[in-house]
Structure formats: C-alpha cells, structure tokens
Scaffold this motif. Structure first.
Motif, short mmCIF file in Angstrom:
data_model
loop_
_atom_site.label_atom_id
_atom_site.label_comp_id
_atom_site.label_asym_id
_atom_site.label_seq_id
_atom_site.Cartn_x
_atom_site.Cartn_y
_atom_site.Cartn_z
N THR A 121 72.16 53.19 30.35
CA THR A 121 71.31 52.23 29.65
C THR A 121 69.87 52.66 29.84
N THR A 141 73.46 46.47 26.55
CA THR A 141 72.41 45.98 25.66
C THR A 141 71.06 46.29 26.29
N ASP A 145 68.86 41.33 25.51
CA ASP A 145 69.90 41.07 24.51
C ASP A 145 71.25 40.92 25.20
N ASN A 146 72.22 40.36 24.49
CA ASN A 146 73.57 40.23 25.03
C ASN A 146 74.60 40.25 23.89
N PRO A 147 75.88 40.39 24.23
CA PRO A 147 76.91 40.54 23.19
C PRO A 147 77.19 39.29 22.36
N ALA A 152 73.74 42.50 18.39
CA ALA A 152 74.45 43.37 19.33
C ALA A 152 75.36 44.34 18.58
#
Length: 203
Positions: A121, A141, A145-147, A152
C-alpha cells in the motif's frame, strides 16, 4: 442515527510489546478523535446527519472530501481497534478458518498475501479482508477510504482491517512497516474476525 465516539476496548498498554502504549494513546485519543470530530462537523445540519455510515459510504463520491476522509477515518479505526485484543494471535477457528483454507490453501499463505497487500500500500492506507459476493477477498485502500465506499476498487463487507498509516507504528518501528505487520499478527482477535465473517455472510 446518532454517531458516537466509541471507547477503546482495552487499555493503551494492553497490546504491548507489539504495539506500544504511547502509539495507542496518540492514535486513539488524537488521530481517531479528530476524524470523529471533523466528521460530525462536516455532516451537522445536513441530511447526512441522520444516515448510517454505510449509507453515507455507498454514495461517498457525491459528498464533500471532508465527509469522505473523516467519515472513513472514524469508521476504519473502529474496525481496526475491534479486530485486536490482548488475548489475540494464533489462528482462526470455525467457519472463517474453513473459508480461509478453501480460498488461500493455507493460513500461512493467507497471511503472506495479506501482509503483501499491507506492505505494498503506497503511502498511507489500510489493508482489508472483506466478504465480497460471499467470498473472502484481500484488498487495500488509500488514505481513509474503505471497501464500503462506492469509490473502492473492491467493494465488500470489511471483517479485518490493518492500519498502515505511519502514525500507527512509527514510534516503535520507524519506517519498518513489514516488522510492524509481523508483530500485529500477535494481537489479531480471531474470535472477533470470525464473528464479523458470520455477520457478513448472513446479510
């Protein structure tokens, strides 16, 4: 829906020697708290104030950067804290273990792939284990940010999160992110992750 700042589920020094008390104190009381406070300020007086985080994230591309960055920081840290425990480590059991073996071949192979996602990452971000279409997927991410967000690359239900922002490890590990990741496996709360997995599969 009212958003609240959650209590840390253990003392600052509970994860030592793997994560030091000073890092935990600054990370939780400064970084996480600031994300929460700024998120509340960003949604206060708007229609978003009454929505759940998941509903906000589902259309995050339509909202201001302050909502995206601080809402993500608020949520991501909750997942991160709750996936760790002073009694963590070892290997998962139950349905999650079966699915990890089925998907990755072995627990060690899963750990290797997850660690590589975290190591690779670029800059700041998170590595995730998610449930996507009833299957386990490793993803990462950038920033906060997140899934769950519509931006995403891999969308799904997060069940395990690893924070690889430098503030999560720099006091003890400096620029040695791989060393931090190796240590982190000793505090992963697999009972919590398994519970997250079963909840995600029931949706």
């Amino acid at each position: 829906m009212s958003h609240t700042f959650p209590e840390l589920p253990y003392a600052y020094d509970s994860l030592e020697p793997y994560i030091d008390a000073k890092t935990m104190e600054v990370h939780y009381s400064k970084h996480h708290r600031t994300y929460f406070d700024k998120f509340i300020s960003a949604v206060e007086g708007t229609d978003l104030a009454s929505l759940s985080l998941k509903d906000i994230f589902a259309n995050i591309s339509q909202h201001a950067p302050a909502v995206r960055n601080n809402g993500g920081g608020y949520y991501n840290h909750i997942v991160y804290w709750n996936c760790m425990s002073p009694n963590g480590g070892g290997e998962p059991q139950g349905k999650l273990k079966q699915e990890l073996l089925s998907t990755f071949g072995s627990f060690d192979e899963f750990k290797q792939q997850f660690a590589q996602a975290a190591i690779n990452t670029f800059g700041s971000g998170f590595a995730w284990l998610i449930v996507k279409d009833k299957k386990l997927v490793i993803t990462s991410t950038s920033n906060q940010d997140n899934p769950l967000m519509d931006v995403a690359q891999d969308k799904g239900e997060p069940i395990l999160a690893l924070d690889v922002w430098e503030h999560a490890y720099y006091i003890s590990y400096q620029n040695r992110r791989p060393e931090y990741i190796d240590a982190w496996w000793n505090v992963v709360d697999w009972d919590a992750v398994n519970a997250n997995y079963e909840a995600a599969m029931s949706v």
